[in-house]
Write a protein that holds these residues in place. Structure first.
Motif, PDB file in Angstrom:
ATOM      1  N   VAL A   1      15.247  -5.485   7.065  1.00  0.00           N
ATOM      2  CA  VAL A   1      14.497  -6.065   5.954  1.00  0.00           C
ATOM      3  C   VAL A   1      12.999  -5.865   6.165  1.00  0.00           C
ATOM      4  O   VAL A   1      12.257  -5.478   5.233  1.00  0.00           O
ATOM      5  N   LEU A   2      12.515  -6.113   7.369  1.00  0.00           N
ATOM      6  CA  LEU A   2      11.093  -5.949   7.635  1.00  0.00           C
ATOM      7  C   LEU A   2      10.663  -4.493   7.472  1.00  0.00           C
ATOM      8  O   LEU A   2       9.598  -4.209   6.893  1.00  0.00           O
ATOM      9  N   TRP A   3      11.468  -3.579   7.944  1.00  0.00           N
ATOM     10  CA  TRP A   3      11.079  -2.181   7.844  1.00  0.00           C
ATOM     11  C   TRP A   3      11.120  -1.667   6.410  1.00  0.00           C
ATOM     12  O   TRP A   3      10.310  -0.818   6.034  1.00  0.00           O
ATOM     13  N   VAL A   4      12.040  -2.159   5.586  1.00  0.00           N
ATOM     14  CA  VAL A   4      12.029  -1.717   4.198  1.00  0.00           C
ATOM     15  C   VAL A   4      10.809  -2.270   3.470  1.00  0.00           C
ATOM     16  O   VAL A   4      10.230  -1.602   2.596  1.00  0.00           O
ATOM     17  N   LEU A   5      10.345  -3.472   3.849  1.00  0.00           N
ATOM     18  CA  LEU A   5       9.118  -4.002   3.266  1.00  0.00           C
ATOM     19  C   LEU A   5       7.902  -3.225   3.760  1.00  0.00           C
ATOM     20  O   LEU A   5       6.956  -2.973   2.998  1.00  0.00           O
ATOM     21  N   ILE A   6       7.919  -2.850   5.034  1.00  0.00           N
ATOM     22  CA  ILE A   6       6.818  -2.042   5.570  1.00  0.00           C
ATOM     23  C   ILE A   6       6.773  -0.685   4.885  1.00  0.00           C
ATOM     24  O   ILE A   6       5.692  -0.188   4.503  1.00  0.00           O
ATOM     25  N   LEU A   7       7.942  -0.056   4.703  1.00  0.00           N
ATOM     26  CA  LEU A   7       7.976   1.243   4.034  1.00  0.00           C
ATOM     27  C   LEU A   7       7.490   1.139   2.591  1.00  0.00           C
ATOM     28  O   LEU A   7       6.802   2.031   2.093  1.00  0.00           O
ATOM     29  N   THR A   8       7.831   0.055   1.937  1.00  0.00           N
ATOM     30  CA  THR A   8       7.368  -0.128   0.553  1.00  0.00           C
ATOM     31  C   THR A   8       5.845  -0.245   0.504  1.00  0.00           C
ATOM     32  O   THR A   8       5.183   0.364  -0.351  1.00  0.00           O
ATOM     33  N   GLY A   9       5.277  -1.030   1.413  1.00  0.00           N
ATOM     34  CA  GLY A   9       3.827  -1.152   1.448  1.00  0.00           C
ATOM     35  C   GLY A   9       3.146   0.174   1.794  1.00  0.00           C
ATOM     36  O   GLY A   9       2.119   0.535   1.207  1.00  0.00           O
ATOM     37  N   VAL A  10       3.737   0.932   2.731  1.00  0.00           N
ATOM     38  CA  VAL A  10       3.141   2.211   3.118  1.00  0.00           C
ATOM     39  C   VAL A  10       3.177   3.198   1.959  1.00  0.00           C
ATOM     40  O   VAL A  10       2.174   3.875   1.663  1.00  0.00           O
ATOM     41  N   THR A  11       4.313   3.298   1.280  1.00  0.00           N
ATOM     42  CA  THR A  11       4.407   4.249   0.174  1.00  0.00           C
ATOM     43  C   THR A  11       3.503   3.839  -0.989  1.00  0.00           C
ATOM     44  O   THR A  11       2.934   4.702  -1.678  1.00  0.00           O
ATOM     45  N   LEU A  12       3.340   2.537  -1.208  1.00  0.00           N
ATOM     46  CA  LEU A  12       2.434   2.080  -2.266  1.00  0.00           C
ATOM     47  C   LEU A  12       0.989   2.437  -1.921  1.00  0.00           C
ATOM     48  O   LEU A  12       0.228   2.919  -2.775  1.00  0.00           O
ATOM     49  N   ALA A  13       0.612   2.239  -0.661  1.00  0.00           N
ATOM     50  CA  ALA A  13      -0.744   2.608  -0.250  1.00  0.00           C
ATOM     51  C   ALA A  13      -0.953   4.116  -0.331  1.00  0.00           C
ATOM     52  O   ALA A  13      -2.028   4.590  -0.724  1.00  0.00           O
ATOM     53  N   LEU A  14       0.066   4.879   0.016  1.00  0.00           N
ATOM     54  CA  LEU A  14      -0.054   6.338  -0.061  1.00  0.00           C
ATOM     55  C   LEU A  14      -0.215   6.817  -1.496  1.00  0.00           C
ATOM     56  O   LEU A  14      -0.905   7.816  -1.745  1.00  0.00           O
ATOM     57  N   SER A  15       0.410   6.125  -2.438  1.00  0.00           N
ATOM     58  CA  SER A  15       0.230   6.520  -3.832  1.00  0.00           C
ATOM     59  C   SER A  15      -1.222   6.329  -4.268  1.00  0.00           C
ATOM     60  O   SER A  15      -1.774   7.141  -5.021  1.00  0.00           O
TER      61      SER A  15
ATOM     62  N   ILE B   1      -3.882   0.847  -2.870  1.00  0.00           N
ATOM     63  CA  ILE B   1      -4.293   0.951  -1.472  1.00  0.00           C
ATOM     64  C   ILE B   1      -4.428  -0.434  -0.846  1.00  0.00           C
ATOM     65  O   ILE B   1      -3.941  -0.687   0.268  1.00  0.00           O
ATOM     66  N   VAL B   2      -5.070  -1.357  -1.569  1.00  0.00           N
ATOM     67  CA  VAL B   2      -5.270  -2.702  -1.028  1.00  0.00           C
ATOM     68  C   VAL B   2      -3.946  -3.449  -0.923  1.00  0.00           C
ATOM     69  O   VAL B   2      -3.623  -4.036   0.129  1.00  0.00           O
ATOM     70  N   VAL B   3      -3.152  -3.433  -1.977  1.00  0.00           N
ATOM     71  CA  VAL B   3      -1.893  -4.191  -1.970  1.00  0.00           C
ATOM     72  C   VAL B   3      -0.910  -3.597  -0.965  1.00  0.00           C
ATOM     73  O   VAL B   3      -0.296  -4.324  -0.165  1.00  0.00           O
ATOM     74  N   GLY B   4      -0.745  -2.279  -1.000  1.00  0.00           N
ATOM     75  CA  GLY B   4       0.201  -1.661  -0.079  1.00  0.00           C
ATOM     76  C   GLY B   4      -0.240  -1.780   1.367  1.00  0.00           C
ATOM     77  O   GLY B   4       0.582  -2.072   2.249  1.00  0.00           O
ATOM     78  N   GLY B   5      -1.533  -1.537   1.646  1.00  0.00           N
ATOM     79  CA  GLY B   5      -1.996  -1.658   3.018  1.00  0.00           C
ATOM     80  C   GLY B   5      -1.884  -3.076   3.548  1.00  0.00           C
ATOM     81  O   GLY B   5      -1.491  -3.284   4.705  1.00  0.00           O
ATOM     82  N   ALA B   6      -2.224  -4.088   2.716  1.00  0.00           N
ATOM     83  CA  ALA B   6      -2.118  -5.485   3.159  1.00  0.00           C
ATOM     84  C   ALA B   6      -0.664  -5.873   3.402  1.00  0.00           C
ATOM     85  O   ALA B   6      -0.350  -6.580   4.372  1.00  0.00           O
ATOM     86  N   SER B   7       0.232  -5.406   2.554  1.00  0.00           N
ATOM     87  CA  SER B   7       1.647  -5.743   2.728  1.00  0.00           C
ATOM     88  C   SER B   7       2.206  -5.117   4.004  1.00  0.00           C
ATOM     89  O   SER B   7       2.907  -5.782   4.782  1.00  0.00           O
ATOM     90  N   ALA B   8       1.918  -3.835   4.215  1.00  0.00           N
ATOM     91  CA  ALA B   8       2.424  -3.173   5.418  1.00  0.00           C
ATOM     92  C   ALA B   8       1.850  -3.812   6.680  1.00  0.00           C
ATOM     93  O   ALA B   8       2.561  -3.979   7.678  1.00  0.00           O
ATOM     94  N   ALA B   9       0.564  -4.187   6.658  1.00  0.00           N
ATOM     95  CA  ALA B   9      -0.037  -4.818   7.824  1.00  0.00           C
ATOM     96  C   ALA B   9       0.546  -6.206   8.068  1.00  0.00           C
ATOM     97  O   ALA B   9       0.778  -6.601   9.227  1.00  0.00           O
TER      98      ALA B   9
ATOM     99  N   PHE C   1       3.584  -7.411   7.306  1.00  0.00           N
ATOM    100  CA  PHE C   1       4.949  -7.365   7.842  1.00  0.00           C
ATOM    101  C   PHE C   1       5.007  -6.612   9.178  1.00  0.00           C
ATOM    102  O   PHE C   1       5.790  -6.982  10.060  1.00  0.00           O
ATOM    103  N   GLY C   2       4.188  -5.560   9.307  1.00  0.00           N
ATOM    104  CA  GLY C   2       4.261  -4.772  10.528  1.00  0.00           C
ATOM    105  C   GLY C   2       3.545  -5.404  11.702  1.00  0.00           C
ATOM    106  O   GLY C   2       3.985  -5.257  12.847  1.00  0.00           O
ATOM    107  N   LEU C   3       2.429  -6.094  11.434  1.00  0.00           N
ATOM    108  CA  LEU C   3       1.665  -6.698  12.519  1.00  0.00           C
ATOM    109  C   LEU C   3       1.917  -8.195  12.665  1.00  0.00           C
ATOM    110  O   LEU C   3       1.703  -8.745  13.758  1.00  0.00           O
ATOM    111  N   GLY C   4       2.361  -8.848  11.590  1.00  0.00           N
ATOM    112  CA  GLY C   4       2.562 -10.290  11.649  1.00  0.00           C
ATOM    113  C   GLY C   4       3.973 -10.703  12.023  1.00  0.00           C
ATOM    114  O   GLY C   4       4.158 -11.637  12.821  1.00  0.00           O
ATOM    115  N   LEU C   5       4.981 -10.018  11.468  1.00  0.00           N
ATOM    116  CA  LEU C   5       6.362 -10.457  11.680  1.00  0.00           C
ATOM    117  C   LEU C   5       7.163  -9.532  12.602  1.00  0.00           C
ATOM    118  O   LEU C   5       8.011 -10.011  13.353  1.00  0.00           O
TER     119      LEU C   5
END
Length: 262
Positions: free
Chosen positions: A52-66, A93-101, A103-107
């Protein structure tokens, strides 16, 4: 076929942002298949939470990449329509980067992801595959725009997709390979070293020039050295033979007077 290039370019980012939703189902399937073998991650009880955490991280990363893709396309396109283009790029960039950070750095550090990296390996494989698909779509749009003389806005959009998707795909696959135990290509074999004293160094096996053969004037006697000088090897005139009228034969009149009596 005229609009196929832009469609492929935009479709690449859509695929890049949509496919992480299937990661959970595929992750569970691969985990079940993997657990049939006796592996260290067989008794991992945190697979579900990490999926679950990795799918949320991937979603944030792909959103930031867009958003990065949109910003790069704006730059390559000649900075046209600056206000709306920059705003449209900043939001993902802001929403995706904040989401990935978050879930990836906090949880994620709260899990055993650092010791059981099976799910991370799956996630990076998915990200690498998505980046590869996006890079192929961008490359297709770029070549199509150049060959068929499309407008530069669509061509620059494809170029931006190729750069962004290709870059993230390459990084993800390199990390995925490290976790999967990829081996490096064998290094080129070094040239065999000669045994100690086996092969003489240049200038060691053969005497240097001027050493093996005598120098000019050294091996053969110098002029006047090997052969006696004129007048040295042979007696000088008057030395080898008695001088005329001197010692070899008695002088005229001396022998007659001494040998025979008058």
């Amino acid at each position: 076929m005229e609009g196929l290039g832009p469609i492929m370019a935009m479709g690449g980012m859509s695929v890049l942002a949509a496919l992480p939703l299937g990661f959970i189902g595929l992750g569970y399937l691969f985990t079940l298949l993997d657990r049939r073998d006796d592996r260290p991650s067989k008794d991992d009880k945190q697979v579900g939470s990490k999926l679950v955490l990795w799918v949320l991280i991937l979603t944030g990363v792909t959103l930031a990449l867009s958003g990065v893709h949109g910003l790069l396309a704006f730059i390559l396109g000649g900075f046209k329509n600056a206000g709306p283009s920059i705003k449209a790029a900043i939001v993902p960039i802001v929403v995706g980067g904040a989401s990935a950070a978050a879930f990836g750095l906090g949880l994620l550090p709260r899990t055993n992801n650092s010791t059981h990296q099976q799910v991370e390996r799956f996630a990076l494989g998915v990200l690498g595959a998505l980046g590869g698909l996006g890079a192929i779509a961008g490359f297709y749009g770029l070549v199509d725009g150049l060959v068929n003389s499309r407008g530069w806005p669509s061509t620059s959009n494809s170029l931006a997709l190729l750069v962004v998707a290709g870059g993230v795909g390459a990084v993800a696959m390199m990390r995925h390979g490290q976790l999967s135990g990829w081996t490096q290509a064998p290094a080129r074999p070094a040239a065999p070293m000669p045994p100690a004293g086996g092969y003489p160094q240049q200038g060691g096996g053969y005497p240097p020039q001027g050493g093996g053969y005598p120098q000019q004037g050294g091996g053969y006697p110098q002029q006047g050295g090997g052969y006696p000088q004129q007048g040295g090897g042979y007696p000088q005139q008057g030395g080898g033979y008695p001088p005329q009228g001197g010692g070899g034969y008695p002088p005229q009149g001396g022998g007659g007077g001494g040998g025979y009596g008058r």
